[in-house]
Design a protein around this motif. Structure first.
Motif, short mmCIF file in Angstrom:
data_model
loop_
_atom_site.label_atom_id
_atom_site.label_comp_id
_atom_site.label_asym_id
_atom_site.label_seq_id
_atom_site.Cartn_x
_atom_site.Cartn_y
_atom_site.Cartn_z
N UNK A 1 10.58 18.62 -4.66
CA UNK A 1 10.11 19.44 -5.64
C UNK A 1 9.84 18.59 -6.87
N UNK A 2 11.04 17.73 -7.29
CA UNK A 2 11.07 17.02 -8.45
C UNK A 2 10.30 15.65 -8.38
N UNK A 3 10.24 15.11 -7.06
CA UNK A 3 9.38 14.15 -6.76
C UNK A 3 8.03 14.30 -6.96
N UNK A 4 7.41 15.70 -6.34
CA UNK A 4 5.91 15.70 -6.62
C UNK A 4 5.59 16.13 -8.07
N UNK A 5 6.50 16.95 -8.56
CA UNK A 5 6.55 17.39 -10.16
C UNK A 5 6.23 16.15 -11.26
N UNK B 1 0.71 -1.09 -0.15
CA UNK B 1 0.05 -0.04 -0.02
C UNK B 1 0.78 1.18 0.02
N UNK B 2 1.57 1.55 -1.14
CA UNK B 2 2.47 2.69 -1.32
C UNK B 2 2.28 3.45 -2.96
N UNK B 3 1.70 4.22 -3.17
CA UNK B 3 1.50 4.74 -4.30
C UNK B 3 2.89 5.07 -5.08
N UNK B 4 3.85 5.62 -4.27
CA UNK B 4 4.94 5.68 -4.93
C UNK B 4 5.87 4.24 -5.20
N UNK C 1 -8.10 9.37 -4.81
CA UNK C 1 -7.50 10.67 -4.58
C UNK C 1 -6.15 11.22 -4.36
N UNK C 2 -5.26 10.26 -4.61
CA UNK C 2 -3.97 10.51 -4.29
C UNK C 2 -3.34 11.36 -4.98
N UNK C 3 -3.52 11.39 -6.45
CA UNK C 3 -2.87 12.24 -7.47
C UNK C 3 -3.23 13.77 -7.26
N UNK C 4 -4.48 13.73 -6.51
CA UNK C 4 -5.18 15.08 -6.28
C UNK C 4 -4.43 15.80 -5.12
N UNK C 5 -4.16 15.13 -4.25
CA UNK C 5 -3.49 15.32 -3.25
C UNK C 5 -1.96 15.78 -3.35
#
Length: 241
Positions: free
Chosen positions: A168-172, A74-77, A143-147
């Motif tokens: 920054x790069x990870x979220x980008x 259970x880890x989207x990354x 909802x994960x990508x929206x968060x």
């Protein structure tokens, strides 16, 4: 005359034994070289007959790039990393979509493998692209990508510039292409810095340059602070003396 004759016979006998030994050694070396030649020929045939990918990389080399298994954690990354690794691995080969699906499934275990088996049972001819989309829908919350987009929007530097760049790069990497343009992302990065003035004055044209300027400014600032502390320390010591 009998003594010289015996000496000659002994000499000829020794020479004959030496010649026989040389012949035996040559025979042994010949057999050894023949075995080496046969081994090299067999190895060459194996390499020549090995399947190659689109970039000419044979199967021996491609084993180095097999992605780690995903078990349904259970880890989207972790899901995104697995899909990205599989895409990169499969891009090395000219596999059909059907074979890509099978290879993708072979790297799954646990609940992820259970989901895959059910998916294939219901969609036996699904192309690889559909499999990946359904896989992400199943293991990445809706909802994960929206968060993550909202987190990116609020992102500010709180510690080092390097740490800020990493986040920054990870979220980008999650951002859809239509959310920010390249200029908008650049402005967002500069605006989130603790000290954006230096980078703004440099007017970088791209994000990579802005990263470099911000990092260099932090190093310079650290050097200045270090020099200032040493100078103050010497002043206090001299006063004490």
């Amino acid at each position: 005359m009998s003594q010289p004759t015996n000496v000659m016979e002994q000499f000829l006998q020794q020479q004959g034994q030496m010649f026989t030994g040389i012949q035996e050694n040559m025979h042994e070396h010949g057999a050894l070289l023949s075995g080496v030649h046969e081994s090299l020929r067999a190895l060459f045939e194996r390499i020549q007959n090995a399947p190659t990918g689109s970039s000419g990389v044979n199967s021996i080399d491609s084993k180095l790039f097999i992605p780690e298994r995903y078990s349904g954690k259970n880890d989207p990354w972790a899901v995104r990393t697995f899909v990205s690794s599989m895409d990169s691995y499969l891009a090395l080969h000219e596999y059909s979509s059907e074979k890509k699906v099978k290879i993708f499934g072979s790297r799954l275990s646990g609940s992820a493998r259970d989901w895959f088996d059910n998916f294939i049972r219901q969609h036996p001819r699904a192309p690889y692209s559909d499999l990946v989309e359904e896989f992400k829908l199943r293991f990445i919350p809706a909802h994960w990508e929206s968060e993550m987009i909202a987190k990116f929007t609020r992102l500010k530097q709180t510690k080092s510039v390097r740490g800020y760049i990493n986040i920054f790069e990870k979220l980008m990497s999650v951002l859809p292409k239509d959310v920010y343009g390249s200029r908008g992302i650049l402005e967002h990065f500069i605006g989130g810095l603790k000290n954006p003035a230096v980078v703004r004055r440099a007017a970088p044209k791209d994000l990579r340059t802005a990263f470099y300027i911000a990092s260099a400014d932090e190093i310079d600032e650290g050097s200045r602070d270090h020099y200032s502390r040493r100078s103050h320390g010497r002043g206090r010591n001299s006063q004490f003396k």
